[in-house]
Scaffold this active site. Structure first.
Site, PDB file in Angstrom:
ATOM      1  N   THR A   5       4.427  -8.863  15.442  1.00 25.89           N
ATOM      2  CA  THR A   5       3.281  -9.534  14.844  1.00 25.89           C
ATOM      3  C   THR A   5       2.257  -8.471  14.475  1.00 25.89           C
ATOM      4  O   THR A   5       2.146  -7.445  15.157  1.00 25.89           O
ATOM      5  CB  THR A   5       2.680 -10.582  15.802  1.00 25.89           C
ATOM      6  OG1 THR A   5       1.725 -11.379  15.109  1.00 25.89           O
ATOM      7  CG2 THR A   5       2.010  -9.933  17.001  1.00 25.89           C
ATOM      8  N   THR A  55       0.807  -1.223   0.000  1.00 24.02           N
ATOM      9  CA  THR A  55       0.000   0.000   0.000  1.00 24.02           C
ATOM     10  C   THR A  55       0.834   1.265   0.000  1.00 24.02           C
ATOM     11  O   THR A  55       0.482   2.262  -0.632  1.00 24.02           O
ATOM     12  CB  THR A  55      -0.923   0.006   1.245  1.00 24.02           C
ATOM     13  OG1 THR A  55      -1.746  -1.159   1.222  1.00 24.02           O
ATOM     14  CG2 THR A  55      -1.811   1.235   1.267  1.00 24.02           C
ATOM     15  N   GLN A  99      -0.326 -19.896  21.329  1.00 23.03           N
ATOM     16  CA  GLN A  99      -1.206 -19.178  20.425  1.00 23.03           C
ATOM     17  C   GLN A  99      -1.671 -17.856  21.025  1.00 23.03           C
ATOM     18  O   GLN A  99      -2.377 -17.080  20.367  1.00 23.03           O
ATOM     19  CB  GLN A  99      -2.419 -20.031  20.027  1.00 23.03           C
ATOM     20  CG  GLN A  99      -3.268 -20.522  21.167  1.00 23.03           C
ATOM     21  CD  GLN A  99      -4.372 -21.462  20.691  1.00 23.03           C
ATOM     22  OE1 GLN A  99      -5.544 -21.133  20.783  1.00 23.03           O
ATOM     23  NE2 GLN A  99      -4.002 -22.629  20.180  1.00 23.03           N
ATOM     24  N   CYS A 100      -1.233 -17.555  22.252  1.00 26.61           N
ATOM     25  CA  CYS A 100      -1.514 -16.251  22.853  1.00 26.61           C
ATOM     26  C   CYS A 100      -0.672 -15.185  22.172  1.00 26.61           C
ATOM     27  O   CYS A 100       0.418 -15.455  21.673  1.00 26.61           O
ATOM     28  CB  CYS A 100      -1.190 -16.260  24.349  1.00 26.61           C
ATOM     29  SG  CYS A 100      -2.174 -17.424  25.306  1.00 26.61           S
ATOM     30  N   ASP A 131       0.708  -7.076   5.554  1.00 26.69           N
ATOM     31  CA  ASP A 131       0.113  -8.369   5.922  1.00 26.69           C
ATOM     32  C   ASP A 131       1.141  -9.436   6.254  1.00 26.69           C
ATOM     33  O   ASP A 131       0.947 -10.222   7.191  1.00 26.69           O
ATOM     34  CB  ASP A 131      -0.804  -8.869   4.799  1.00 26.69           C
ATOM     35  CG  ASP A 131      -2.119  -8.109   4.745  1.00 26.69           C
ATOM     36  OD1 ASP A 131      -2.403  -7.353   5.693  1.00 26.69           O
ATOM     37  OD2 ASP A 131      -2.853  -8.255   3.750  1.00 26.69           O
ATOM     38  N   SER A 145       0.589 -10.500   0.124  1.00 32.87           N
ATOM     39  CA  SER A 145      -0.068 -11.803   0.277  1.00 32.87           C
ATOM     40  C   SER A 145       0.584 -12.858  -0.605  1.00 32.87           C
ATOM     41  O   SER A 145       0.440 -14.063  -0.358  1.00 32.87           O
ATOM     42  CB  SER A 145      -1.558 -11.690  -0.073  1.00 32.87           C
ATOM     43  OG  SER A 145      -2.210 -10.799   0.798  1.00 32.87           O
TER      44      SER A 145
END
Length: 343
Positions: free
Chosen positions: A168, A16, A280-281, A93, A62
């Site tokens: 992240t 972008t 996964q936290c 992303d 992506s």
């Protein structure tokens, strides 16, 4: 003799930040970075020289994959002795994946590599692109006694510079799109740039810069959830050529204690598949053995991802498999911090 101004190479891969809006049609089109200083005259106030390089065909992030990681690394490699720092423009992303991968690829890096992007195109009225771009170049040009202040792969977004392999993406809408929940900010941008020197990565600058280009993508990522089936897991672990699995477990590394589940993991390990346990936290660390369920994983020989992000864990697994690390020492090396990716 006084050193000349720092020179920065700006590498545009896509995303972008490299788009501008045609205000007559409303359509987005690629921005010509050769005219960067004309479009963003504020850059002229920075005490550095800027050159640009763009992918021949910029890509949506992506579509990012290891082939493009190697392309970015080779651009840095071929220009390493010509520039004092590098800024990589990338779609948000998959930016944390690419930036994490580059941190492992660029061994003994002694110059700044700053990834950045934006949530809005560079030509929009309320865009975050200009600030992210200007400050990223400023950070990349920081020097102390003619030495770069930053000597690692980083990610800059919305007033904060992070260690790349600690990031992240947490939000698809807000300007504050990234977070580093398990490691402090390296630089905070306000009226002045505040550099948190104690948290900067300190590479062995006596060793020669090296670029590692081999990745093995024969891996899988499995997120545990209540009700996950034996058939699904067996299908994943039966994938032809599979060499490694990232297991996103609950909390501090916990999982179901069902016999079938543990048997699948045991069989996989006996077949030479490396299994990494990450939480996964969003924040926190795997602490195998803290609870009975994770103690079983510890006994099986599951590798602890400790407080690594999933992005870093995935890239590190592909990287180490690509280096043909012996299975005898794989666990030890994976659980060791190579580029500051784990505590």
């Amino acid at each position: 003799m006084t050193k000349s101004r720092p020179n920065i190479l700006l590498i545009y891969t896509g995303g972008t930040i490299g788009m501008v809006k045609d205000f007559e049609t409303g359509a987005l089109k690629a921005f010509d970075f050769k005219n960067l200083l004309d479009r963003i005259p504020e850059l002229k106030h920075l005490d550095c020289d800027i050159e640009t390089f763009s992918f021949a065909e910029p890509i949506d992030s992506s579509n990012m994959n290891p082939k493009y990681w190697v392309e970015i690394a080779e651009i840095i490699e071929s220009n390493y002795n010509l520039f004092d720092g590098f800024v990589v423009l990338h779609g948000s992303d998959t930016m944390s994946y690419t930036a994490s991968a580059l941190s492992f690829m660029l061994e003994h890096l002694a110059k700044p590599v700053v990834f950045t992007g934006s949530q809005l195109p560079i030509g929009d009225l309320r865009t975050d692109a200009k600030e992210n771009l200007i400050t990223s170049i400023h950070v990349a040009s920081l020097q102390h006694f003619n030495e770069p202040v930053i000597k690692e792969v980083t990610l800059y977004f919305e007033y904060k510079l992070y260690r790349a392999n600690r990031t992240t993406k947490i939000n698809a809408e807000h300007f504050e799109a990234f977070a580093s929940l398990n490691y402090p900010d390296l630089v905070t941008s306000g009226v002045h740039l505040k550099v948190n020197t104690d948290y900067l990565f300190k590479p062995n600058t006596k060793k020669r810069f090296k670029v590692n280009k081999n990745f093995d993508t024969n891996i899988a990522l499995v997120k545990l959830y209540p009700g996950i089936s034996e058939a699904l897991l067996r299908a994943v672990f039966s994938t032809f050529g599979l060499k490694g699995v990232i297991l996103e477990s609950y909390g501090a590394g916990n999982c179901t204690t069902e016999t079938w589940f543990l048997n699948i993991l045991k069989e996989a390990i006996l077949n030479g598949i490396q299994i990494i346990n990450v939480t996964q936290c969003s924040g926190g660390s795997v602490l195998m053995g803290q609870y009975q369920s994770s103690e079983l994983l510890l006994k099986l020989g599951i590798i602890s991802g400790k407080d690594m992000t999933t992005e870093a864990a995935v890239c590190k697994l592909m990287y180490l498999l690509g280096q043909n690390v012996s299975s005898k020492v794989f666990k030890t090396i994976y659980e060791t911090s190579l580029r500051g990716e784990l505590t």
